[in-house]
Design a protein around this motif. Sequence first.
Motif, PDB file in Angstrom:
ATOM      1  N   ILE A  38       0.865  -1.175   0.000  1.00  0.00           N
ATOM      2  CA  ILE A  38       0.000   0.000   0.000  1.00  0.00           C
ATOM      3  C   ILE A  38       0.906   1.231   0.000  1.00  0.00           C
ATOM      4  O   ILE A  38       1.801   1.346   0.827  1.00  0.00           O
ATOM      5  CB  ILE A  38      -0.927   0.002   1.222  1.00  0.00           C
ATOM      6  CG1 ILE A  38      -1.844  -1.224   1.191  1.00  0.00           C
ATOM      7  CG2 ILE A  38      -1.746   1.289   1.278  1.00  0.00           C
ATOM      8  CD1 ILE A  38      -2.655  -1.436   2.462  1.00  0.00           C
ATOM      9  N   ALA A  39       0.659   2.142  -0.948  1.00  0.00           N
ATOM     10  CA  ALA A  39       1.465   3.359  -1.056  1.00  0.00           C
ATOM     11  C   ALA A  39       0.726   4.581  -0.526  1.00  0.00           C
ATOM     12  O   ALA A  39       1.353   5.512  -0.028  1.00  0.00           O
ATOM     13  CB  ALA A  39       1.858   3.592  -2.510  1.00  0.00           C
ATOM     14  N   ALA A  40      -0.602   4.584  -0.642  1.00  0.00           N
ATOM     15  CA  ALA A  40      -1.411   5.712  -0.165  1.00  0.00           C
ATOM     16  C   ALA A  40      -2.824   5.216   0.080  1.00  0.00           C
ATOM     17  O   ALA A  40      -3.288   4.279  -0.573  1.00  0.00           O
ATOM     18  CB  ALA A  40      -1.424   6.840  -1.191  1.00  0.00           C
ATOM     19  N   VAL A  41      -3.486   5.873   1.040  1.00  0.00           N
ATOM     20  CA  VAL A  41      -4.858   5.490   1.372  1.00  0.00           C
ATOM     21  C   VAL A  41      -5.584   6.708   1.930  1.00  0.00           C
ATOM     22  O   VAL A  41      -4.982   7.558   2.583  1.00  0.00           O
ATOM     23  CB  VAL A  41      -4.866   4.308   2.373  1.00  0.00           C
ATOM     24  CG1 VAL A  41      -4.318   4.697   3.714  1.00  0.00           C
ATOM     25  CG2 VAL A  41      -6.218   3.679   2.505  1.00  0.00           C
ATOM     26  N   ASP A  42      -6.867   6.787   1.607  1.00  0.00           N
ATOM     27  CA  ASP A  42      -7.723   7.818   2.178  1.00  0.00           C
ATOM     28  C   ASP A  42      -9.144   7.259   2.160  1.00  0.00           C
ATOM     29  O   ASP A  42      -9.354   6.107   1.762  1.00  0.00           O
ATOM     30  CB  ASP A  42      -7.631   9.125   1.385  1.00  0.00           C
ATOM     31  CG  ASP A  42      -7.921  10.351   2.249  1.00  0.00           C
ATOM     32  OD1 ASP A  42      -8.540  10.206   3.322  1.00  0.00           O
ATOM     33  OD2 ASP A  42      -7.538  11.461   1.840  1.00  0.00           O
ATOM     34  N   HIS A  43     -10.094   8.049   2.549  1.00  0.00           N
ATOM     35  CA  HIS A  43     -11.487   7.609   2.632  1.00  0.00           C
ATOM     36  C   HIS A  43     -11.977   7.190   1.236  1.00  0.00           C
ATOM     37  O   HIS A  43     -12.176   8.036   0.366  1.00  0.00           O
ATOM     38  CB  HIS A  43     -12.343   8.743   3.194  1.00  0.00           C
ATOM     39  CG  HIS A  43     -13.751   8.365   3.445  1.00  0.00           C
ATOM     40  ND1 HIS A  43     -14.138   7.668   4.574  1.00  0.00           N
ATOM     41  CD2 HIS A  43     -14.872   8.550   2.714  1.00  0.00           C
ATOM     42  CE1 HIS A  43     -15.441   7.464   4.523  1.00  0.00           C
ATOM     43  NE2 HIS A  43     -15.904   7.992   3.408  1.00  0.00           N
ATOM     44  N   GLY A  44     -12.129   5.882   1.011  1.00  0.00           N
ATOM     45  CA  GLY A  44     -12.638   5.357  -0.250  1.00  0.00           C
ATOM     46  C   GLY A  44     -11.653   5.311  -1.391  1.00  0.00           C
ATOM     47  O   GLY A  44     -12.030   4.994  -2.519  1.00  0.00           O
ATOM     48  N   THR A  45     -10.386   5.607  -1.139  1.00  0.00           N
ATOM     49  CA  THR A  45      -9.374   5.571  -2.195  1.00  0.00           C
ATOM     50  C   THR A  45      -8.131   4.828  -1.710  1.00  0.00           C
ATOM     51  O   THR A  45      -7.868   4.767  -0.510  1.00  0.00           O
ATOM     52  CB  THR A  45      -8.951   6.988  -2.645  1.00  0.00           C
ATOM     53  OG1 THR A  45      -8.285   7.635  -1.567  1.00  0.00           O
ATOM     54  CG2 THR A  45     -10.139   7.811  -3.092  1.00  0.00           C
TER      55      THR A  45
END
Length: 155
Positions: A38-45
């Motif tokens: 995982i490189a990036a995560v946010d709400h729903g992405t």
Amino acid sequence: MISVLDYLKHQLAGTLTPDMETLMRYPTAISRTLAINIAAVDHGTATVEIDADALIHGNQQGTVHGGLICELADAAIGTAHSTLMKEGQSFTSIELKINFYRPVWKSKLRAIATPLQSGKTISHYKCEVKNEEDKVVAMVTSTVMTLHEDKAAGR
């Protein structure tokens, strides 16, 4: 118990402690097996990456197998949707379509999943898979079903 989104943000920041738990299993078994990160995560992405190499992930033509590219996109979409889960919920993919645009021999591939439409039960995502040159290798769309309470039990 912390939210999946908070858990993954702590994981990315390197601030995850042994007492932090969440509803989902991270890293997933398939991601560990294939070395998807995982490189990036946010709400729903979510954005996930893999160092793809035809010498390891190749098909009979000598390029990176399309199934690996599809799994990378599915991992990004699943991670994105998992950030929306609450206690008593789980989810399953019910449709996935992929279009391939260019071959890959060796490249860090990045899959970027974003929602097209988010519903209480049915959500739709798009996911671009890009190579190191930021060129689109494949485009994926997927339909995900959120499972609630008894339907989510054991999943």
